[in-house]
Design an enzyme around this catalytic site. Structure first.
Site, PDB file in Angstrom:
ATOM      1  N   ARG A 227       0.863  -1.189   0.000  1.00 39.55           N
ATOM      2  CA  ARG A 227       0.000   0.000   0.000  1.00 39.55           C
ATOM      3  C   ARG A 227       0.896   1.234   0.000  1.00 39.55           C
ATOM      4  NH1 ARG A 227       2.400   2.016   3.669  1.00 39.55           N
ATOM      5  NH2 ARG A 227       0.880   3.705   3.635  1.00 39.55           N
ATOM      6  N   GLY A 228       0.234   2.395  -0.090  1.00 41.00           N
ATOM      7  CA  GLY A 228       0.992   3.644  -0.209  1.00 41.00           C
ATOM      8  C   GLY A 228       1.129   3.967  -1.696  1.00 41.00           C
TER       9      GLY A 228
ATOM     10  N   ARG B 207      -7.765  -0.630  -6.388  1.00 39.09           N
ATOM     11  CA  ARG B 207      -7.933   0.524  -5.495  1.00 39.09           C
ATOM     12  C   ARG B 207      -8.072   1.778  -6.362  1.00 39.09           C
ATOM     13  NH1 ARG B 207      -4.289   1.073  -0.399  1.00 39.09           N
ATOM     14  NH2 ARG B 207      -6.215   2.003   0.391  1.00 39.09           N
TER      15      ARG B 207
ATOM     16  N   GLN C  97      -1.816   2.311  10.012  1.00 36.95           N
ATOM     17  CA  GLN C  97      -0.559   2.413   9.253  1.00 36.95           C
ATOM     18  C   GLN C  97       0.477   3.289   9.981  1.00 36.95           C
ATOM     19  OE1 GLN C  97      -3.621   2.690   8.003  1.00 36.95           O
ATOM     20  NE2 GLN C  97      -3.749   2.197   5.832  1.00 36.95           N
TER      21      GLN C  97
ATOM     22  N   ASP D  91      -2.062  10.693  -2.142  1.00 35.39           N
ATOM     23  CA  ASP D  91      -2.486   9.631  -3.063  1.00 35.39           C
ATOM     24  C   ASP D  91      -2.862  10.181  -4.427  1.00 35.39           C
ATOM     25  OD1 ASP D  91      -3.014   8.474  -0.232  1.00 35.39           O
ATOM     26  OD2 ASP D  91      -2.850   6.795  -1.625  1.00 35.39           O
TER      27      ASP D  91
ATOM     28  N   ASN E 209      -5.430  12.247   0.548  1.00 36.64           N
ATOM     29  CA  ASN E 209      -4.533  11.404   1.346  1.00 36.64           C
ATOM     30  C   ASN E 209      -5.394  10.640   2.348  1.00 36.64           C
ATOM     31  OD1 ASN E 209      -1.741  10.625   1.882  1.00 36.64           O
ATOM     32  ND2 ASN E 209      -2.008  11.610   3.863  1.00 36.64           N
ATOM     33  N   LYS E 210      -4.737   9.807   3.133  1.00 38.62           N
ATOM     34  CA  LYS E 210      -5.455   8.963   4.105  1.00 38.62           C
ATOM     35  C   LYS E 210      -6.466   9.769   4.923  1.00 38.62           C
ATOM     36  CE  LYS E 210      -5.277   5.446   4.598  1.00 38.62           C
ATOM     37  NZ  LYS E 210      -6.288   4.561   3.948  1.00 38.62           N
TER      38      LYS E 210
HETATM   39  O1  MRU Z   1      -4.589   3.057   2.381  1.00 40.15           O
HETATM   40  P1  MRU Z   1      -3.129   3.295   2.251  1.00 40.15           P
HETATM   41  O2  MRU Z   1      -2.328   2.764   3.389  1.00 40.15           O
HETATM   42  O3  MRU Z   1      -2.601   2.855   0.895  1.00 40.15           O
HETATM   43  O4  MRU Z   1      -3.004   4.894   2.290  1.00 40.15           O
HETATM   44  C1  MRU Z   1      -1.732   5.440   2.109  1.00 40.15           C
HETATM   45  C2  MRU Z   1      -1.687   6.893   2.322  1.00 40.15           C
HETATM   46  O5  MRU Z   1      -2.682   7.554   2.489  1.00 40.15           O
HETATM   47  C3  MRU Z   1      -0.345   7.530   2.235  1.00 40.15           C
HETATM   48  O6  MRU Z   1      -0.274   8.628   3.072  1.00 40.15           O
HETATM   49  C4  MRU Z   1      -0.123   7.996   0.794  1.00 40.15           C
HETATM   50  O7  MRU Z   1      -0.273   6.931  -0.090  1.00 40.15           O
HETATM   51  C5  MRU Z   1       1.185   8.629   0.596  1.00 40.15           C
HETATM   52  S1  MRU Z   1       2.465   7.415   0.449  1.00 40.15           S
HETATM   53  C6  MRU Z   1       3.945   8.144   0.127  1.00 40.15           C
END
Ligand code: MRU
Length: 349
Positions: free
Chosen positions: A51-52, A94, A199, A240, A249-250
């Site tokens: 993820r990320g 996703r 996370q 993202d 973002n998250k």
């Molecule tokens: O759901 P996730 O864990 O994939 O979400 C990730 C995030 O929101 C990160 O902050 C984002 O991808 C930046 S990663 C450099």
């Protein structure tokens, strides 16, 4: 010791498969997952085993290479159709992080230009490896540009994980922290735990502890109170997707952006050009809604009454008006944001 090159995700030459660090097992267990086919890789993306945003770009790129490598189709048009089908499977795993599609399309374009199946397999893998190598370099550059923004002896609040685990290595938001520490600055990190999948608590804290960078985990809802108490010097998060008007973002990032503005604290976003989607506005973007069971249960134990509803949006959009600066591999962008160059840069192969 930061995650080593290829620790997050890599191509295993001998087996011809994709290997990734299982991010759902951290910090309790350090174990790898071997993806022998695209279906298993798609499942790994859905489960957040990888993820990320930038790491999803790598997964997309390696996924297309995996589809090409595994295809037994000798006929070029049918080989291309099969690879394209696998690419679509990966793309739908996703919806919010734009890097996934970016990585897929970059490799797919090379495969489509191939004159034979053999060439298609070869160029796919070469391109996927190039995506990974470039990402590593990109993160170092983001780190260097961002480090200049951090004063010595400061406390950075971050949300989710935008570290080596979310990229090929080094990280974006955590890359800025790492580069500042490498430059001799004393930096402490407040890691928001990041409900519901943690996370921040599990991954950001794991990375920083391995690096010897002081990290303190807080519940997400403590962030505003700590800003009010002057315990936060700046906020740095990854992204993202960056549209013309917002940073996705998250989920939870937006409340930090609002709180930071209220308390006069800089709110920085660190992201590569592959995260820009300058052709879209926030209204165009699909925010992933994840399974409500991620909220309903703690382990096997229900923590929400069975008849209560739950909502589980995985991301939120912080309006650009709340963003003090965006740190990219090309430098630090300040408001008013002009994304013309960033948009072009993203298209460049
Ligand atoms: O759901 P996730 O864990 O994939 O979400 C990730 C995030 O929101 C990160 O902050 C984002 O991808 C930046 S990663 C450099």
């Amino acid at each position: 010791m930061i995650p080593l090159p290829g620790e997050t995700i890599r191509w295993e030459e001998a087996a011809g498969e994709v290997s990734l660090l299982d991010q759902t097992a951290l910090p309790a267990r350090v174990q790898r997952i071997r993806c022998r086919d695209v279906e298993r890789l798609a499942e790994a993306i859905r489960r957040l085993e990888i993820r990320g945003a930038p790491a999803l770009g790598l997964a997309g790129a390696y996924g297309v290479a995996l589809a090409a490598a595994r295809s037994r189709e000798p006929d070029l048009p049918r080989f291309l159709a099969g690879v394209a089908e696998s690419a679509e499977l990966l793309r739908t795993t996703r919806p919010t992080a734009v890097n996934l599609s970016w990585g897929i399309d970059r490799v797919l374009a090379r495969v489509r230009a191939a004159r034979s199946v053999e060439e298609g397999r070869r160029v796919a893998l070469t391109e996927a490896k190039a995506v990974a190598e470039e990402d590593a370099l990109t993160c170092r550059r983001i780190g260097e540009h961002g480090a200049a923004l951090l004063p010595d002896r400061c406390t950075v609040l971050t949300h989710c994980n935008a570290g080596a685990l979310a990229t090929s290595e080094w990280g974006t938001a955590l890359g800025v922290v790492r580069s500042a520490v490498a430059a001799g600055k004393e930096i402490r990190v407040l890691a928001c735990e990041t409900r519901p999948l943690l996370q921040g608590a599990r991954l950001t804290a794991w990375e920083l502890v391995r690096d010897g960078i002081p990290v303190t985990v807080i519940v997400d809802s403590a962030a505003a109170a700590l800003m009010q108490a002057k315990e936060v010097d700046c906020v740095i998060v990854g992204a993202d997707r960056i549209t013309r008007d917002a940073v996705f973002n998250k989920v939870g990032t937006y409340m930090h952006a609002v709180s930071a503005r209220f308390h006069g604290i800089p709110f920085y976003v660190a992201a590569p050009h592959s995260t820009f989607d300058t052709g879209s506005t926030a209204a165009d973007i699909v925010v992933e809604e994840r399974d409500g069971d991620e909220i309903r249960f703690r382990g096997q134990e229900p923590v929400v009454p069975a008849r209560a509803g739950v909502r589980n949006p995985a991301f939120d959009a912080s309006p650009l008006a709340l963003v003090s600066a965006i740190i990219t591999e090309d430098g630090v962008m300040r408001p008013p944001y002009d994304f013309t160059a960033a948009g072009k840069r993203r298209e460049a192969p």
